[in-house]
Design an enzyme around this catalytic site. Sequence first.
Site, PDB file in Angstrom:
ATOM      1  N   LEU A  11       0.822  -1.213   0.000  1.00  0.00           N
ATOM      2  CA  LEU A  11       0.000   0.000   0.000  1.00  0.00           C
ATOM      3  C   LEU A  11       0.855   1.263   0.000  1.00  0.00           C
ATOM      4  O   LEU A  11       0.340   2.370   0.121  1.00  0.00           O
ATOM      5  CB  LEU A  11      -0.939   0.004   1.213  1.00  0.00           C
ATOM      6  CG  LEU A  11      -1.923  -1.157   1.234  1.00  0.00           C
ATOM      7  CD1 LEU A  11      -2.791  -1.117   2.482  1.00  0.00           C
ATOM      8  CD2 LEU A  11      -2.811  -1.107   0.005  1.00  0.00           C
ATOM      9  N   ASP A  55       3.411   5.239  -7.226  1.00  0.00           N
ATOM     10  CA  ASP A  55       3.068   5.357  -5.806  1.00  0.00           C
ATOM     11  C   ASP A  55       3.101   6.809  -5.340  1.00  0.00           C
ATOM     12  O   ASP A  55       2.182   7.296  -4.692  1.00  0.00           O
ATOM     13  CB  ASP A  55       4.044   4.538  -4.950  1.00  0.00           C
ATOM     14  CG  ASP A  55       4.004   3.065  -5.280  1.00  0.00           C
ATOM     15  OD1 ASP A  55       3.133   2.654  -6.070  1.00  0.00           O
ATOM     16  OD2 ASP A  55       4.850   2.328  -4.755  1.00  0.00           O
TER      17      ASP A  55
HETATM   18  P1  ADP Z   1       5.721  -0.100   1.497  1.00  0.00           P
HETATM   19  O1  ADP Z   1       5.351  -1.101   0.463  1.00  0.00           O
HETATM   20  O2  ADP Z   1       4.725  -0.041   2.595  1.00  0.00           O
HETATM   21  O3  ADP Z   1       6.026   1.238   0.909  1.00  0.00           O
HETATM   22  P2  ADP Z   1       8.508  -0.022   2.051  1.00  0.00           P
HETATM   23  O4  ADP Z   1       9.454  -1.058   2.530  1.00  0.00           O
HETATM   24  O5  ADP Z   1       8.752   0.602   0.743  1.00  0.00           O
HETATM   25  O6  ADP Z   1       7.045  -0.654   2.157  1.00  0.00           O
HETATM   26  O7  ADP Z   1       8.466   1.175   3.094  1.00  0.00           O
HETATM   27  C1  ADP Z   1       8.355   0.917   4.459  1.00  0.00           C
HETATM   28  C2  ADP Z   1       9.299   1.830   5.215  1.00  0.00           C
HETATM   29  O8  ADP Z   1       8.772   3.183   5.212  1.00  0.00           O
HETATM   30  C3  ADP Z   1       9.423   1.468   6.675  1.00  0.00           C
HETATM   31  O9  ADP Z   1      10.436   0.491   6.867  1.00  0.00           O
HETATM   32  C4  ADP Z   1       9.801   2.805   7.298  1.00  0.00           C
HETATM   33  O10 ADP Z   1      11.157   3.074   7.127  1.00  0.00           O
HETATM   34  C5  ADP Z   1       8.996   3.804   6.457  1.00  0.00           C
HETATM   35  N1  ADP Z   1       7.683   4.055   7.080  1.00  0.00           N
HETATM   36  C6  ADP Z   1       6.470   3.781   6.573  1.00  0.00           C
HETATM   37  N2  ADP Z   1       5.475   4.109   7.438  1.00  0.00           N
HETATM   38  C7  ADP Z   1       6.088   4.597   8.519  1.00  0.00           C
HETATM   39  C8  ADP Z   1       5.626   5.108   9.792  1.00  0.00           C
HETATM   40  N3  ADP Z   1       4.338   5.122  10.112  1.00  0.00           N
HETATM   41  N4  ADP Z   1       6.560   5.558  10.661  1.00  0.00           N
HETATM   42  C9  ADP Z   1       7.862   5.522  10.361  1.00  0.00           C
HETATM   43  N5  ADP Z   1       8.357   5.059   9.217  1.00  0.00           N
HETATM   44  C10 ADP Z   1       7.488   4.597   8.296  1.00  0.00           C
END
Ligand code: ADP
Length: 382
Positions: free
Chosen positions: A123, A170
């Site tokens: 997402l 995205d």
């Molecule tokens: P996604 O498919 O959800 O984008 P990613 O691995 O690309 O997965 O991104 C996830 C990363 O984004 C987490 O490891 C963190 O570093 C950052 N992140 C996302 N949401 C948060 C949040 N609520 N608080 C802090 N960091 C976040």
Amino acid sequence: MDMKEKIQKKFETLFGGEGDFFASAGRINLIGEHTDYNGGYVFPGAIDKGIVAEIKLNGTDKVHAYSLDYDEYVEFGLNEEDAPNQSWAKYIFGVCRETEKRGGKVEGFNTAFAGDVPLGAGLSSSAALESTFAYALNYLFNNGIDKFELAKIGQSTEHNYCGVNCGIMDQFASVFGRKGSLIRLNCKTLEYKYFPFDPKGYKLVLLDSCVKHELASSAYNKRRKSCENAALAIRKNHPEVEFLSDAKRVWLDEVRNNISGEDFLRAEYVIGEVQRVLDVSDALERGDYDTVGELMYQTHFGLSRLYEVSCEELDFLNKIARQCDVTGSRVMGGGFGGCTINLVKDELYDKFISIAIEKFSVKFGHEPKVYDVVISDGARKL
Ligand code: ADP
Ligand code: MG
């Protein structure tokens, strides 16, 4: 206490006073899968799950950032060598750097932030994080960077600071998202158009298989190669075909004997998917969600049988959706795991979810996760 209040409280404790609030969103993609690198369309929308950040300039050259979800505090400078170690802070640092690279002004600020996009579930929580800060810095420093460039700031952050070589969808959806609308983006020309998406009497729900099969990256490269092979063969007869999505179905049939059976199937999926996106566009204009749903099933079939990027867990969830008379269902994202996206009539929702959880758990030994989503606004000041 809601997310904003929690952030406010923490900000006040850490820094004193209060700042401005900004937010952005994760995204779904209704249809248009594996079309981006073929120069075709994607059809995303922002969702009601995202990031909220309170931000106030602090008059220094340092960023003081607190993540409520990680319960971590980080300070970093704004020069290239100041990159923080925490992965979440890299996104904020990257956005600062990429803003400066585009001539934007960035100075020190204090921030506390939190989010409710499930991490790594497909997402795009990372795009929500990037676009929250890209939008906020542009606002606070009055940089006048246009919205498309704000999306590119997020994308470049992934490329240059987080080691993720992603496309633009995205961040585009997260920045441009609008309540009650999906956005059809042409990945070749970057032209986009809003379409109404407000399915009254339906819910949009994701079922997360919680699996990620290892095949994903090598298979991805193989699919890209197959698409290039097919496009190359078709281009010999039709020089206007720059990307596979420019090709007509009959042009693919002309080269059937010049490409491998596998490349043919991959191309058949892509060319079909381009047409399905156009058909969904028409159906959305008419508010015809039955047709939208049927096209989602067709996409699932194509991804599973022609493009071969589904997996047992996702096919299982798709089959249950069909058995429960769910209007539309398909695997969302690159495949080999992740979520199905489902368009479900309100009155079928409870039954579908309980049956899916039960049958899936019996077969695979763990429950799928359930995320309800509503198409909502993207990056904004609260
Ligand atoms: P996604 O498919 O959800 O984008 P990613 O691995 O690309 O997965 O991104 C996830 C990363 O984004 C987490 O490891 C963190 O570093 C950052 N992140 C996302 N949401 C948060 C949040 N609520 N608080 C802090 N960091 C976040
Ligand atoms: Mg991400």
